[in-house]
Design a protein around this motif. Structure first.
Motif, short mmCIF file in Angstrom:
data_model
loop_
_atom_site.label_atom_id
_atom_site.label_comp_id
_atom_site.label_asym_id
_atom_site.label_seq_id
_atom_site.Cartn_x
_atom_site.Cartn_y
_atom_site.Cartn_z
N PRO A 92 0.68 -1.32 -0.31
CA PRO A 92 -0.22 -0.08 -0.21
C PRO A 92 0.75 1.73 0.23
O PRO A 92 0.32 2.06 -0.45
CB PRO A 92 -0.65 -0.05 1.35
CG PRO A 92 -1.17 -1.57 1.24
CD PRO A 92 0.48 -2.10 1.20
N ASP A 93 1.78 0.96 0.48
CA ASP A 93 2.97 2.31 0.28
C ASP A 93 3.92 2.72 -1.14
O ASP A 93 4.33 3.80 -0.89
CB ASP A 93 4.25 1.87 1.37
CG ASP A 93 3.55 2.16 3.03
OD1 ASP A 93 2.84 2.89 2.90
OD2 ASP A 93 3.99 1.34 3.87
N GLY A 94 3.01 1.76 -1.94
CA GLY A 94 4.17 1.96 -2.84
C GLY A 94 5.03 1.22 -3.17
O GLY A 94 5.84 1.48 -4.35
N VAL A 95 5.87 -0.05 -2.66
CA VAL A 95 6.40 -0.39 -2.65
C VAL A 95 6.25 -1.44 -3.79
O VAL A 95 5.38 -2.28 -3.22
CB VAL A 95 7.76 -0.73 -1.11
CG1 VAL A 95 9.15 -1.52 -1.04
CG2 VAL A 95 7.59 0.54 -0.62
N LYS A 96 7.33 -1.40 -4.77
CA LYS A 96 7.87 -2.37 -5.60
C LYS A 96 8.56 -3.46 -5.49
O LYS A 96 10.24 -2.96 -5.08
CB LYS A 96 7.55 -1.59 -7.17
CG LYS A 96 6.43 -0.70 -7.51
CD LYS A 96 6.57 -0.31 -8.53
CE LYS A 96 5.40 0.52 -8.10
NZ LYS A 96 5.58 1.29 -9.51
N LEU A 97 8.26 -4.61 -5.96
CA LEU A 97 9.66 -5.17 -6.17
C LEU A 97 8.79 -7.03 -6.73
O LEU A 97 7.71 -7.07 -7.42
CB LEU A 97 9.40 -6.64 -4.48
CG LEU A 97 9.24 -6.24 -2.73
CD1 LEU A 97 8.20 -5.55 -2.13
CD2 LEU A 97 10.51 -6.68 -1.89
N ASN A 98 10.58 -7.49 -7.63
CA ASN A 98 10.05 -7.85 -8.05
C ASN A 98 11.50 -9.27 -7.98
O ASN A 98 12.53 -8.90 -8.47
CB ASN A 98 10.12 -7.28 -10.05
CG ASN A 98 10.07 -8.03 -10.81
OD1 ASN A 98 10.21 -7.69 -12.21
ND2 ASN A 98 9.82 -9.46 -10.80
N VAL A 99 11.34 -10.66 -8.23
CA VAL A 99 11.70 -11.65 -8.85
C VAL A 99 11.48 -12.63 -9.32
O VAL A 99 10.68 -12.90 -9.70
CB VAL A 99 12.49 -12.61 -7.18
CG1 VAL A 99 13.27 -13.31 -7.30
CG2 VAL A 99 12.22 -11.16 -6.19
N GLU A 100 12.93 -12.72 -10.48
CA GLU A 100 12.75 -13.50 -11.82
C GLU A 100 13.58 -14.18 -11.73
O GLU A 100 14.87 -13.83 -11.73
CB GLU A 100 11.75 -12.76 -13.21
CG GLU A 100 11.91 -13.02 -14.56
CD GLU A 100 11.91 -12.27 -15.51
OE1 GLU A 100 12.92 -12.38 -16.25
OE2 GLU A 100 11.00 -11.51 -15.71
#
Length: 369
Positions: A92-100
């Motif tokens: 909800p705070d706008g923190v984005k994470l990506n693992v691929e």
């Protein structure tokens, strides 16, 4: 076509890195508490027939370094190693994470692992010294020589504001081992990139600098390296796009895509000397009915080995020019499924005057989720 529809078409085209990129629209999305999550990826089969010598890598992609002029012709291969899976999270705070990751080497390989918030990204993802706006859609995992920048992922800290982005990255490069060279990374790579869209097209320009260093504990030297590229795409009517890139490097040839060249060498007096190069790619794409397309591209890199040769280094077997031509037809038999066939020619010209080429045919089938 209206300018609005044309802009949307170009935006969609530039968002796709190549045929191998998973579609975000088909991701599996769900809520995990107050976190928005999506799982995405694809399964991919590549089949190739190397008409001449076998230049295929783990995902059946072509490699200039494997062109050796072998008389053993006619090689078939197939692989699903390009298949990948990833997860994206947003709180909800706008923190984005990506693992691929994918299975390129036959086991799981990390591709992306980063977090981003308020314009600051930290982790591993595409080098900021990379752009895809000038890339032509191809089936081969490597693609054409001379595409813009590194075309690879590096550990980094990046700041983006508007259309500008800056990064501090793990440097990429190799120094020639002759004359007792002992290479070391003594600084990060520093990059800056500006990327924008306009009615009917998009463009990107970027610059990079890093330091090449030698230190054997007795003597040492360093040299500042730099690189720059420009890339762009423009629509020529309703169904045709023209795209390409130009690159120049001085001491940063690992950022000259598919040149496979060293960045610098140690001369006979103990001075570190940069090796320069240039390259580019130019392609055209024809969009047809039901998501099908015809794409053609030529890519080239050329490296200046003259000074290293004059200083007595054994660089005769190094590639001076790498060039490849790829032509493909892609079609979409059903939503989230894409297939294609591609014919390509790969050519290398060496410092010692010898040259060889290889021709290959590829079939690919990709199922996105």
């Amino acid at each position: 076509m209206s300018t609005y529809k044309l802009a949307l078409a170009v935006k969609a085209a530039t968002a796709v890195l190549a045929f191998g990129m998973a579609s975000q629209a088909s991701a599996i999305s769900f809520k995990a508490g107050d976190v928005d999550a999506s799982i995405y990826g694809y399964t991919r089969l590549n089949m190739t027939y190397d008409i001449d010598e076998n230049i295929a890598g783990p995902a059946q992609e072509g490699h200039f370094s494997k062109i050796a002029g072998s008389s053993a012709t006619g090689h078939f291969g197939a692989s699903a190693n390009q298949s990948r899976i990833g997860i994206r999270l947003k709180n909800p705070d706008g923190v984005k994470l990506n693992v691929e990751g994918d299975f390129y080497s036959g086991t799981f390989r990390l591709r992306h692992a980063y977090g981003a918030y308020n314009g600051i990204l930290a982790g591993q993802t595409w080098s900021n010294y990379t752009s895809f706006v000038g890339n032509t859609s191809v089936l081969d995992f490597q693609g054409p020589a001379g595409n813009a920048g590194l075309q690879h992922r590096q550990a980094q800290v990046r700041y983006t504001t508007g259309k500008m982005s800056f990064s501090v990255e793990d440097p990429k490069g190799d120094l020639n081992s002759g004359n007792g060279m002992v290479a070391k990374d003594s600084s990060p790579a520093l990059t800056a990139r500006y990327e924008s869209k306009f009615d009917g097209g998009a463009f990107s320009v970027a610059g990079l600098t890093k330091q090449n260093s030698h230190d054997n504990g007795i003597s040492d030297d360093s040299a500042i390296a730099y690189a720059a590229f420009a890339a762009g795409k423009i629509a020529l009517g309703d169904s045709v796009t023209l795209q390409g890139a130009v690159n120049y490097t001085n001491g940063a040839n690992k950022y000259l895509y598919q040149s496979n060249a060293d960045d610098a060498y140690l001369d006979g007096t103990g001075n570190l000397e940069n090796i320069s190069g240039y390259g580019g790619s130019l392609g055209v794409s024809f969009k047809m009915n039901a998501g099908s397309s015809i794409n053609a591209v030529v890519g080239m890199t050329k490296v200046d080995w003259d000074d290293a040769l004059a200083d007595g280094l054994a660089v005769g077997g190094e590639s001076e020019t790498n060039r490849n031509i790829l032509v493909n037809y892609q079609w979409v038999p059903i939503k989230n499924v894409k297939m294609g066939v591609e014919l390509s020619n790969w050519y290398t010209d060496r410092v010692n005057g010898t040259d060889d080429d290889a021709n290959r045919i590829m079939f690919a089938a990709q199922y996105n989720f």
